[in-house]
Design a protein around this motif. Structure first.
Motif, short mmCIF file in Angstrom:
data_model
loop_
_atom_site.label_atom_id
_atom_site.label_comp_id
_atom_site.label_asym_id
_atom_site.label_seq_id
_atom_site.Cartn_x
_atom_site.Cartn_y
_atom_site.Cartn_z
N GLY A 47 0.72 -1.03 0.07
CA GLY A 47 0.03 0.04 0.01
C GLY A 47 0.80 1.63 0.12
O GLY A 47 0.63 2.25 -0.61
N LYS A 48 1.93 1.34 0.89
CA LYS A 48 2.72 2.42 0.93
C LYS A 48 3.49 2.58 -0.59
O LYS A 48 3.71 3.53 -0.90
CB LYS A 48 3.73 1.88 1.88
N LEU A 49 4.02 1.48 -1.07
CA LEU A 49 4.65 1.49 -2.34
C LEU A 49 3.67 2.06 -3.51
O LEU A 49 4.11 3.10 -4.02
CB LEU A 49 4.94 -0.03 -2.85
N LEU A 50 2.24 1.48 -3.39
CA LEU A 50 1.42 2.05 -4.38
C LEU A 50 1.22 3.65 -4.37
O LEU A 50 1.03 4.35 -5.14
CB LEU A 50 0.18 1.16 -4.58
N GLU A 51 1.15 4.01 -3.15
CA GLU A 51 0.78 5.64 -2.76
C GLU A 51 1.99 6.10 -3.48
O GLU A 51 1.73 7.40 -3.55
CB GLU A 51 0.32 5.67 -1.38
N GLN A 52 3.29 5.81 -3.34
CA GLN A 52 4.45 6.52 -3.73
C GLN A 52 4.09 6.85 -5.20
O GLN A 52 4.77 7.94 -5.80
CB GLN A 52 5.66 5.91 -3.57
N PHE A 53 3.46 5.93 -5.88
CA PHE A 53 3.12 5.94 -7.21
C PHE A 53 1.91 6.72 -7.77
O PHE A 53 1.30 6.69 -8.60
CB PHE A 53 3.15 4.80 -8.03
N LYS A 54 1.29 7.38 -6.45
CA LYS A 54 -0.05 8.38 -6.74
C LYS A 54 -1.09 7.20 -7.11
O LYS A 54 -2.24 7.63 -7.59
CB LYS A 54 0.17 9.25 -7.72
N VAL A 55 -0.97 5.98 -6.58
CA VAL A 55 -2.11 5.13 -6.66
C VAL A 55 -2.91 5.10 -5.31
O VAL A 55 -2.26 4.89 -4.38
CB VAL A 55 -1.67 3.52 -6.98
N LYS A 56 -4.00 5.33 -5.15
CA LYS A 56 -4.94 5.19 -4.16
C LYS A 56 -5.15 3.77 -3.90
O LYS A 56 -6.15 3.19 -4.34
CB LYS A 56 -6.51 5.79 -4.29
N ALA A 57 -4.15 3.01 -2.93
CA ALA A 57 -4.25 1.72 -3.06
C ALA A 57 -5.13 1.21 -2.22
O ALA A 57 -5.37 1.59 -0.97
CB ALA A 57 -2.95 1.38 -2.34
N THR A 58 -6.14 0.18 -2.63
CA THR A 58 -6.89 -0.40 -1.97
C THR A 58 -6.39 -1.79 -1.64
O THR A 58 -5.45 -2.24 -2.18
CB THR A 58 -8.36 -0.75 -2.76
N ASP A 59 -7.19 -2.47 -0.71
CA ASP A 59 -6.63 -3.89 -0.46
C ASP A 59 -6.63 -4.83 -1.60
O ASP A 59 -5.53 -5.45 -1.94
CB ASP A 59 -7.43 -4.48 0.55
N GLU A 60 -7.57 -4.47 -2.52
CA GLU A 60 -7.59 -5.12 -3.92
C GLU A 60 -6.27 -5.27 -4.57
O GLU A 60 -5.79 -6.10 -5.15
CB GLU A 60 -8.61 -5.19 -4.50
N HIS A 61 -5.86 -3.76 -4.54
CA HIS A 61 -4.85 -3.60 -5.52
C HIS A 61 -3.36 -4.21 -5.02
O HIS A 61 -2.80 -4.88 -5.50
CB HIS A 61 -4.38 -1.90 -5.40
N CYS A 62 -3.55 -4.12 -3.65
CA CYS A 62 -2.23 -4.90 -2.87
C CYS A 62 -2.36 -6.17 -3.08
O CYS A 62 -1.03 -6.82 -3.28
CB CYS A 62 -2.27 -4.33 -1.25
N TYR A 63 -3.59 -6.92 -2.98
CA TYR A 63 -3.66 -8.30 -2.85
C TYR A 63 -3.21 -8.68 -4.61
O TYR A 63 -2.56 -9.78 -4.86
CB TYR A 63 -5.23 -8.65 -2.91
N PHE A 64 -3.73 -7.97 -5.46
CA PHE A 64 -3.30 -8.28 -6.94
C PHE A 64 -1.84 -8.29 -7.07
O PHE A 64 -1.29 -9.23 -7.51
CB PHE A 64 -3.81 -7.19 -7.71
N VAL A 65 -0.85 -7.13 -6.64
CA VAL A 65 0.44 -7.16 -6.79
C VAL A 65 1.28 -8.48 -5.83
O VAL A 65 1.88 -9.09 -6.56
CB VAL A 65 0.73 -5.76 -6.31
N HIS A 66 0.58 -8.74 -4.81
CA HIS A 66 1.00 -9.70 -3.71
C HIS A 66 0.85 -11.17 -4.65
O HIS A 66 1.88 -11.94 -4.88
CB HIS A 66 0.48 -9.75 -2.44
#
Length: 167
Positions: free
Chosen positions: A109-128
């Protein structure tokens, strides 16, 4: 675990590899599950420390390269898969895996937020899930270009999430 997997993870073998008497080992870790729990904690601490370095990446390409560097460590994937197999039967190890998954999700989530992505749990689950899948595929196929494949696939995924966030 790295060399012999779960089946070869026995207290006599661990004591021998560590250069200690089995009685000393069983004093501190009376059961195989106690020993596995200690191994799981150590493996998870190392993995989360590796993920912490990924969060410092400044671009999706750099982050993807760092994630790929972790996913191609075959010995780590072997240990995590063996522990996952045990966690299916052992509630104590299942709880440790939840801590690992939760820790990874927070960091992603912190990583995605650095890229200006409003990180949802689903975004994080996807990358994981993509990262874990790439690690398992690399372990099973042992392709020489596995790190490049993983990095490119993850870079595409991170850029897609970044693009989606820009809409």
């Amino acid at each position: 675990m790295r060399e012999h997997g779960f089946a070869g993870f026995t207290q006599p073998r661990v004591a021998s590899e560590a250069g200690v008497r089995q009685s000393h080992l069983t004093y501190y870790y009376p059961t195989r599950v106690d020993l596995l729990t200690a191994v799981a904690h150590a493996a998870i601490e190392r993995l989360l420390a590796a993920v912490d370095t990924i969060v410092e990446a400044s671009t999706p390409k750099a982050a993807a390269a760092r994630i790929a560097g972790v996913t191609v460590r075959r010995e780590n994937t072997r240990v995590i898969m063996a522990l996952a197999q045990v966690a299916d039967q052992e509630p104590a190890l299942r709880e440790i895996f939840r801590e690992l998954a939760d820790g990874i999700i927070v960091r992603l989530g912190k990583l995605l937020e650095q890229f200006k992505v409003k990180a949802t749990d689903e975004h994080c689950y996807f990358v994981h899930a993509l990262s874990v899948g790439m690690a398992v595929i690399h372990l099973a196929t042992a392709r020489e270009d596995g790190e490049r494949r993983s990095a490119r696939t993850l870079e595409i995924a991170l850029n897609l999430l970044k693009k989606e966030a820009g809409k």
